[in-house]
Design an enzyme around this catalytic site. Sequence first.
Site, PDB file in Angstrom:
ATOM      1  CE  LYS A  88      -1.310  85.259  21.762  1.00 18.40           C
ATOM      2  NZ  LYS A  88      -1.923  84.073  22.307  1.00 18.40           N
ATOM      3  CB  CYS A 113      -4.951  83.157  17.733  1.00 20.74           C
ATOM      4  SG  CYS A 113      -6.256  83.182  18.956  1.00 20.74           S
TER       5      CYS A 113
HETATM    6  N1  SAJ Z   1      -3.677  73.847  12.005  1.00 23.71           N
HETATM    7  C1  SAJ Z   1      -3.238  73.178  10.875  1.00 23.71           C
HETATM    8  N2  SAJ Z   1      -2.222  72.273  11.002  1.00 23.71           N
HETATM    9  C2  SAJ Z   1      -1.654  72.008  12.195  1.00 23.71           C
HETATM   10  C3  SAJ Z   1      -2.096  72.708  13.353  1.00 23.71           C
HETATM   11  C4  SAJ Z   1      -3.112  73.624  13.225  1.00 23.71           C
HETATM   12  O1  SAJ Z   1      -3.736  73.398   9.763  1.00 23.71           O
HETATM   13  O2  SAJ Z   1      -0.756  71.157  12.244  1.00 23.71           O
HETATM   14  C5  SAJ Z   1      -4.766  74.838  11.877  1.00 23.71           C
HETATM   15  C6  SAJ Z   1      -6.001  74.470  12.699  1.00 23.71           C
HETATM   16  O3  SAJ Z   1      -6.812  73.576  12.014  1.00 23.71           O
HETATM   17  C7  SAJ Z   1      -6.631  75.828  12.874  1.00 23.71           C
HETATM   18  C8  SAJ Z   1      -5.428  76.765  12.965  1.00 23.71           C
HETATM   19  O4  SAJ Z   1      -4.334  76.062  12.441  1.00 23.71           O
HETATM   20  O5  SAJ Z   1      -7.396  76.194  11.743  1.00 23.71           O
HETATM   21  C9  SAJ Z   1      -5.098  77.218  14.379  1.00 23.71           C
HETATM   22  O6  SAJ Z   1      -5.227  76.152  15.298  1.00 23.71           O
HETATM   23  P1  SAJ Z   1      -4.183  75.902  16.461  1.00 23.71           P
HETATM   24  O7  SAJ Z   1      -4.595  74.705  17.190  1.00 23.71           O
HETATM   25  O8  SAJ Z   1      -2.794  75.881  15.897  1.00 23.71           O
HETATM   26  O9  SAJ Z   1      -4.236  77.205  17.342  1.00 23.71           O
HETATM   27  P2  SAJ Z   1      -5.407  78.076  18.029  1.00 23.71           P
HETATM   28  O10 SAJ Z   1      -5.733  79.208  17.129  1.00 23.71           O
HETATM   29  O11 SAJ Z   1      -6.511  77.233  18.511  1.00 23.71           O
HETATM   30  O12 SAJ Z   1      -4.607  78.606  19.317  1.00 23.71           O
HETATM   31  C10 SAJ Z   1      -3.381  79.286  19.134  1.00 23.71           C
HETATM   32  C11 SAJ Z   1      -2.356  78.674  20.108  1.00 23.71           C
HETATM   33  N3  SAJ Z   1      -1.027  79.180  19.785  1.00 23.71           N
HETATM   34  C12 SAJ Z   1       0.019  78.350  19.574  1.00 23.71           C
HETATM   35  O13 SAJ Z   1      -0.090  77.143  19.579  1.00 23.71           O
HETATM   36  C13 SAJ Z   1       1.340  78.993  19.327  1.00 23.71           C
HETATM   37  C14 SAJ Z   1      -2.747  79.019  21.539  1.00 23.71           C
HETATM   38  O14 SAJ Z   1      -1.751  78.564  22.444  1.00 23.71           O
HETATM   39  C15 SAJ Z   1      -2.933  80.534  21.680  1.00 23.71           C
HETATM   40  O15 SAJ Z   1      -3.324  80.891  23.001  1.00 23.71           O
HETATM   41  C16 SAJ Z   1      -4.033  80.963  20.735  1.00 23.71           C
HETATM   42  O16 SAJ Z   1      -3.585  80.658  19.397  1.00 23.71           O
HETATM   43  C17 SAJ Z   1      -4.278  82.452  20.909  1.00 23.71           C
HETATM   44  O17 SAJ Z   1      -5.275  82.799  21.584  1.00 23.71           O
HETATM   45  O18 SAJ Z   1      -3.445  83.255  20.466  1.00 23.71           O
END
Ligand code: SAJ
Length: 431
Positions: free
Chosen positions: A215, A269
């Site tokens: 995880k 996360c």
């Molecule tokens: N972000 C960027 N650039 C990107 C992608 C995301 O700046 O290309 C930023 C987003 O704007 C946000 C942050 O990253 O601020 C996180 O967003 P996210 O969509 O990457 O992830 P979360 O936090 O919504 O969910 C993540 C997911 N993990 C992965 O994709 C590996 C989800 O599957 C997990 O269940 C969740 O964390 C968790 O609960 O751990």
Amino acid sequence: MLGGTELKVCVLGLGYIGLPTAAVIARTGAQVLGVDVSPHVVDTVNSGRVHIEEVDLDGLVSGVVARGSLRASTQIEPADVFVIAVPTPFGADHVPDVGYVLKAATAVATVLKPGDTVILESTSPVGTTEQVRDFVADLRPDLKVPGRTGEGADVAIAYCPERVLPGRILVELIDNDRVIGGITPRCARRALQFYRRFVRGACVTTTARAAEMTKLTENAFRDVNIAFANELSRVAETLGVDVWEVIRLANRHPRVNILQPGPGVGGHCIAVDPWFLVHGAPDDTKLIRAAREVNDAKCDHVIEHASALIAAHPGLTVACLGLAFKANIDDFRESPALKIAAALAHRFGTRVRIVEPYANVLPFAFDGTGATLADLDDALERTGIMIALVDHDVFRSVPLEERADKYVYDTRGIWPDQPAAPDTRQVRLAG
Ligand code: SAJ
């Protein structure tokens, strides 16, 4: 017992993961009790409503509550399966705080009986499930706990991380593969039987420690990759190149898939979990730590850049677009957009308008600043500077003619057609 419709399940923690999980399990016909420390949350769920915004969750919860399959309480009750889905924040110096998990384990220990299964879903440092096992063993010397008494244990204890994406939780709870780590192989098999009730994705068993690290690895992987994009945005800014175009072009390579730069990384996360790995192995995590620092620094960089733009145009009001930590959700936890908008509000006060369709009132971070909540149309009419902080669809769809005359700082790359104003050229290109 585990496969039967009479299964009793207790979900501890009715937050973003616990409530949807409880509702999905209740839909399978199990009798589910959701336990939360907040009487407000308990009352809301018992009245068939939800306290969080998540696609389709309200309909599901009202249905299972009306059918009597889901109810909530502040008090734990005996059950066959206990699912712990409480927060695991970090404290000073990014040290993980598993206090809520151990508190939940203590509550479970008071009602645990032979044959029960305890599953930890909270994102946790490696070794936490064993800590839960030790807690239960100490509190309930009458029970044979796994790993301490060989395979003849009275109860099963396992770790199965949630992996769902906010905004797609109900879909991903069912469709995603699950990694199920048992304290012993028998524990893993018991937990597997439970997840097979509602998971369509593959369920793979392993050890609790491997599942815990898996995880953390998933989220650290994403953080490192976002850090790469954010670092590129800084490089491109220095070299006067459009980072969004470079990423688009580089991603045409069959083995390159660069993520998107932004104003930093938010949510509870990705900005948190990598620290659990750093804390577990400080000498072996140079890259993971550096990625965290790059992503945090991006947020400060945006504050400085936006401040320079605003200070250079004293007569203009400013619209900060978005407070959520990412697009199309109402979750402001650890949000870089919120941090940036609040910092600008503290510096520029009444000149700042906040546009956030997912907020009815401004969060307390804006108290005393004089900044106000505005709707998008209003902001488009009245402000001369726009700082795009979140890529909500509603912002993305603002046509060029409504922003062509403004100074725009687009930190998410949502408006590739925005013309460069002479004195904001670098700002626009930076992301
Ligand atoms: N972000 C960027 N650039 C990107 C992608 C995301 O700046 O290309 C930023 C987003 O704007 C946000 C942050 O990253 O601020 C996180 O967003 P996210 O969509 O990457 O992830 P979360 O936090 O919504 O969910 C993540 C997911 N993990 C992965 O994709 C590996 C989800 O599957 C997990 O269940 C969740 O964390 C968790 O609960 O751990």
